[in-house]
Design an enzyme around this catalytic site. Structure first.
Site, PDB file in Angstrom:
ATOM      1  N   TYR A 144      -2.319   5.844  -0.205  1.00  0.00           N
ATOM      2  CA  TYR A 144      -3.190   6.735  -0.972  1.00  0.00           C
ATOM      3  C   TYR A 144      -2.325   7.846  -1.537  1.00  0.00           C
ATOM      4  O   TYR A 144      -1.965   8.788  -0.820  1.00  0.00           O
ATOM      5  CB  TYR A 144      -4.282   7.272  -0.045  1.00  0.00           C
ATOM      6  CG  TYR A 144      -5.319   8.179  -0.671  1.00  0.00           C
ATOM      7  CD1 TYR A 144      -5.422   8.361  -2.039  1.00  0.00           C
ATOM      8  CD2 TYR A 144      -6.227   8.856   0.142  1.00  0.00           C
ATOM      9  CE1 TYR A 144      -6.380   9.188  -2.599  1.00  0.00           C
ATOM     10  CE2 TYR A 144      -7.199   9.693  -0.400  1.00  0.00           C
ATOM     11  CZ  TYR A 144      -7.262   9.853  -1.766  1.00  0.00           C
ATOM     12  OH  TYR A 144      -8.223  10.675  -2.306  1.00  0.00           O
ATOM     13  N   LYS A 171      -3.764   3.063  -3.609  1.00  0.00           N
ATOM     14  CA  LYS A 171      -4.791   3.794  -4.356  1.00  0.00           C
ATOM     15  C   LYS A 171      -4.087   4.945  -5.048  1.00  0.00           C
ATOM     16  O   LYS A 171      -3.576   5.870  -4.396  1.00  0.00           O
ATOM     17  CB  LYS A 171      -5.886   4.319  -3.417  1.00  0.00           C
ATOM     18  CG  LYS A 171      -6.916   5.189  -4.133  1.00  0.00           C
ATOM     19  CD  LYS A 171      -7.812   5.930  -3.143  1.00  0.00           C
ATOM     20  CE  LYS A 171      -8.760   6.872  -3.898  1.00  0.00           C
ATOM     21  NZ  LYS A 171      -9.537   7.728  -2.965  1.00  0.00           N
TER      22      LYS A 171
END
Length: 301
Positions: free
Chosen positions: A134, A162
């Site tokens: 992330y 992500k």
């Protein structure tokens, strides 16, 4: 682990007493699954993990696993300021039944890229579970740059990233230089660009408000590859996404938007505070307009 579709970082419902309202949260989870989302993220920042105790977070993992009951995969947000706590959450996620883990850099400590890579390796060794990186330097202060990715991108359990930096060039870099990592849209206002560049999934806070529309947007771009209609979806959603990304009240806007859809979400936890009446009026107008446009798009597919 194949990341394909809409993965909603689910909000957490709190009751009037400030505790997690699990009866209300069941309805939140059911609405997502019934709308056709492909997976749920439990314990993400949209779920206010940072305002919850360790006991609450661990119980939320167990409750989610039992209630979701394999209807969709769920991914555990395991982030924390303390690295040792992250390793503990990683183990707990595996034991609870998570399909994967969403892993950001620990905030505030600002590890360099080599230190951050070693942190990811320790998480991998602690849980032996799929890892979705992330990248959100705006919140963590640390970029998951080339040095970091060169050290960990080929690990078997590091399956996706992500990307939430907001830097459009990162989409190009990740697609071209790190094809072994599945690219997942993380910046709400750049989703169309992610899909054009081949992203197969969207970690989609907006789905807390419009789950069915986000699923249809994904199908339009990724399955049908109809980017003309994809632009129409993006046009309808962009004002909502702009509020989420630029208002400085991300979670408050998500929760209020979900309330407008009939869900019981409760208030945000401190230090955040509720939206002003003026901002609620603005959010209501934006969401109502988007809802009308999205309904037309969905019905004319």
């Amino acid at each position: 682990m194949k990341l394909q579709g809409i993965y909603t970082p689910v909000l957490t419902s709190f009751g009037p007493d400030g505790n997690v309202d699990y009866e209300a949260w069941k309805i939140v989870l059911d609405k997502q699954i019934d709308a056709g989302v492909h997976g749920l993220i439990i314990g993400g920042s949209t779920g206010e993990f940072y305002a919850m105790s360790k006991q609450e977070r661990l119980h939320q993992f167990d409750f989610a696993n039992d209630y979701i009951a394999q209807r969709v995969p769920w991914i555990a947000g395991i982030n924390d300021v303390r690295a040792t706590e992250v390793y503990s959450y990683a183990k707990a996620a595996k034991l609870a039944g998570a399909s994967g883990m969403l892993v950001a850099a620990p905030p505030y400590s600002l590890p360099n890229e080599k230190e951050l890579a070693e942190h990811i390796i320790r998480i991998d060794e602690a849980a032996d579970l799929a890892i979705i990186l992330y990248n959100y330097p705006g919140r963590t202060g640390v970029e998951m740059g080339s040095e970091f990715l060169d050290l960990i991108a080929d690990r078997e359990n590091v399956v996706a990233i992500k990307e939430s930096s907001g830097d459009i060039n990162r989409i190009h870099q990740l697609t071209l230089d790190y094809p072994q990592l599945q690219l997942s849209a993380g910046a709400e206002d750049q989703v169309l660009e992610f899909f054009v560049w081949g992203a197969q999934s969207w970690v989609c806070a907006c789905a807390n408000i419009f789950p069915q529309a986000c699923v249809e947007f994904y199908k339009t771009c990724v399955i049908d590859k109809d980017f003309v209609k994809g632009r129409e979806f993006m046009t309808a959603l962009m004002p909502v996404m702009a509020f989420l990304e630029q208002s400085g009240k991300f979670v408050q806007c998500v929760k209020y938007g979900a309330q407008l859809q009939g869900l019981r979400t409760g208030e945000v936890r401190l230090p955040m505070q509720e939206l002003s009446d003026e901002m609620k009026s603005q959010v209501s107008a934006v969401i109502l307009k988007a809802a009308n446009s999205l309904e037309i798009l969905i019905n004319n597919k």
